[in-house]
Design a protein around this motif. Structure first.
Motif, PDB file in Angstrom:
ATOM      1  N   GLY A 110      30.351   8.590  29.641  1.00 51.27           N
ATOM      2  CA  GLY A 110      30.306  10.064  30.105  1.00 51.27           C
ATOM      3  C   GLY A 110      30.318  11.814  28.595  1.00 51.27           C
ATOM      4  N   ALA A 111      29.258  10.821  27.615  1.00 49.22           N
ATOM      5  CA  ALA A 111      29.390  12.744  27.247  1.00 49.22           C
ATOM      6  C   ALA A 111      27.476  12.844  27.774  1.00 49.22           C
ATOM      7  N   LYS A 112      27.852  14.175  28.170  1.00 47.81           N
ATOM      8  CA  LYS A 112      26.593  14.987  28.621  1.00 47.81           C
ATOM      9  C   LYS A 112      25.610  15.449  27.245  1.00 47.81           C
ATOM     10  N   GLN A 113      26.065  15.503  25.858  1.00 46.97           N
ATOM     11  CA  GLN A 113      25.325  15.597  25.077  1.00 46.97           C
ATOM     12  C   GLN A 113      26.058  15.165  23.399  1.00 46.97           C
ATOM     13  N   ILE A 114      25.293  14.445  22.688  1.00 46.69           N
ATOM     14  CA  ILE A 114      25.592  14.023  21.307  1.00 46.69           C
ATOM     15  C   ILE A 114      24.981  14.876  20.509  1.00 46.69           C
ATOM     16  N   ILE A 115      25.990  14.741  18.833  1.00 48.26           N
ATOM     17  CA  ILE A 115      25.620  14.160  17.914  1.00 48.26           C
ATOM     18  C   ILE A 115      25.125  13.173  17.046  1.00 48.26           C
ATOM     19  N   LEU A 116      23.925  13.140  16.622  1.00 47.89           N
ATOM     20  CA  LEU A 116      23.431  11.358  15.884  1.00 47.89           C
ATOM     21  C   LEU A 116      23.106  11.806  14.685  1.00 47.89           C
ATOM     22  N   GLY A 117      23.434  10.789  14.159  1.00 44.49           N
ATOM     23  CA  GLY A 117      23.310  10.257  12.459  1.00 44.49           C
ATOM     24  C   GLY A 117      22.732   8.733  12.330  1.00 44.49           C
ATOM     25  N   GLY A 118      22.436   8.838  11.718  1.00 47.33           N
ATOM     26  CA  GLY A 118      21.223   7.864  11.536  1.00 47.33           C
ATOM     27  C   GLY A 118      20.959   6.958   9.700  1.00 47.33           C
ATOM     28  N   HIS A 119      20.632   6.421   9.373  1.00 41.46           N
ATOM     29  CA  HIS A 119      20.614   5.548   7.971  1.00 41.46           C
ATOM     30  C   HIS A 119      19.035   4.023   8.229  1.00 41.46           C
ATOM     31  N   ASP A 120      18.283   4.186   7.127  1.00 40.59           N
ATOM     32  CA  ASP A 120      17.571   3.353   7.172  1.00 40.59           C
ATOM     33  C   ASP A 120      16.745   3.234   8.281  1.00 40.59           C
ATOM     34  N   TRP A 121      16.738   2.147   9.298  1.00 43.34           N
ATOM     35  CA  TRP A 121      16.304   1.515  10.219  1.00 43.34           C
ATOM     36  C   TRP A 121      16.709   3.117  11.112  1.00 43.34           C
ATOM     37  N   GLY A 122      18.212   2.744  11.165  1.00 40.91           N
ATOM     38  CA  GLY A 122      18.905   3.914  12.070  1.00 40.91           C
ATOM     39  C   GLY A 122      18.208   5.229  12.014  1.00 40.91           C
TER      40      GLY A 122
END
Length: 339
Positions: A110-122
């Motif tokens: 139910g998240a209409k918007q998100i913050i995204l964090g990644g590392h390496d392939w992420g």
């Protein structure tokens, strides 16, 4: 109070959840602030050879900031499905598929918007997810992995290694099918993981070389890793034993499939939302000079650096956490952290 990382085996701060995303089962860690009220939702995307627990040092501080935290296992990793290739298409392990699955998971919770964090392939995943789903992603940060724009011309991995990035030669080894012939049971997986996270042999022998790949002859002699040991190592071994290492290596077989998908993004090279790039000074693969032109495509870029290797998330967690939380605070989320 010292930082208390998430215990992926049993920790009241997170739940282990599973759901079906675009036809495949995904496992993910899910956490809400103690109050049950959150100001935003953040997704944390791991790399190789990691899993959702790779963010165990970051999840607590993000929860304390009032964020809802979601950390999935990528396709082929941990508790997420690992479809065989063939008969399935390699694009199941591609950046677009991962981006679409992230969007599907956001819908599930139910998240209409998100913050995204990644590392390496992420890190590669979150940059592309922001391009494939701009209506969903409000902020992006990447640890170690610089942004690279889509390219009209295809450059094979062999040519990339030969002409531009010799330190990517390990990817040729990982994609070759040779590694899984050796790393194929619980004991060899344990030795492999110890070596990948910095373990050494009695005379300093190591088990990974960016220009060669996995040094399989050294695996039996590798001792304990300072970064991955004890119960958390046992957890990683168990997770890798679910599908074997083969499915995780499919990520290194997607270069052409990713390029083909990227052709639809040639007019979307610029990411306008606020972004943060955290460089690891001593990363032997994703070297600092690889990020020099990112401002051209990321007009709202913030930069930071930690004196760490590729495993900055667990090697220098306090510094990484301070950088991420201070950036988020500057974007209007939560309380400011101090080193």
């Amino acid at each position: 109070m010292p930082l208390q990382p998430i215990d992926p085996v049993s920790d009241s701060r997170v739940e282990h959840r599973t759901t079906i995303l675009n036809g495949y089962t995904y496992h993910y860690l899910y956490g809400e602030p103690p109050s049950g009220k959150y100001i935003a939702t953040i997704f944390l995307i791991h790399g190789w050879p990691d899993c959702s627990a790779g963010w165990r040092f970051q999840i607590p501080i993000l929860l304390d900031m009032g964020l809802r935290v979601v950390a999935p296992d990528l396709m082929g990793f941990g508790g997420t499905d690992a479809p065989k290739v063939p008969p399935n298409d390699i694009s199941l392990y591609g950046l677009k598929r991962a981006s679409d699955d992230i969007a599907a998971l956001a819908k599930v919770i139910g998240a209409k918007q998100i913050i995204l964090g990644g590392h390496d392939w992420g890190g590669f995943v979150v940059w592309r997810a922001a391009q494939w789903h701009p209506e969903l992603v409000t902020h992006v940060f990447s640890v170690c992995t610089p942004y690279t724009p889509p390219h009209k011309e295809y450059i094979s991995l062999e040519d990339l290694v030969k002409n531009q990035l010799p330190q990517f030669a390990y990817q040729l080894h990982l994609a070759s099918g040779e590694v899984e012939k050796i790393v194929n049971d619980e004991q060899s997986i344990r030795q492999f993981l110890k070596g990948m996270y910095g373990g050494r042999g009695p005379n300093g022998e190591y088990s990974f070389d960016p220009r060669k790949g996995v040094l399989v002859e050294n695996l039996p002699m590798i001792g304990d890793s300072k970064l991955l040991n004890g119960e958390i190592l046992d957890y990683y071994v168990k997770e890798y034993n679910r599908h074997s290492i083969h499915s995780t290596l499919n990520w290194y077989r997607t270069r052409k499939a990713n390029w083909e998908d990227d052709l639809a993004l040639l007019d979307k090279k610029t990411i306008t939302v606020p972004t943060l790039f955290v460089q690891a000074t001593f990363d032997s693969v994703l070297k600092p000079e690889m990020s020099k032109n990112m401002e051209q495509f990321l007009p709202n870029l913030s930069r930071a650096e930690v004196a760490a290797t590729h495993w900055a998330l667990m090697q220098k967690p306090e510094e990484v956490n301070a950088i991420i939380s201070n950036w988020l605070h500057g974007q209007g989320f939560g309380m400011k952290s101090s080193l």
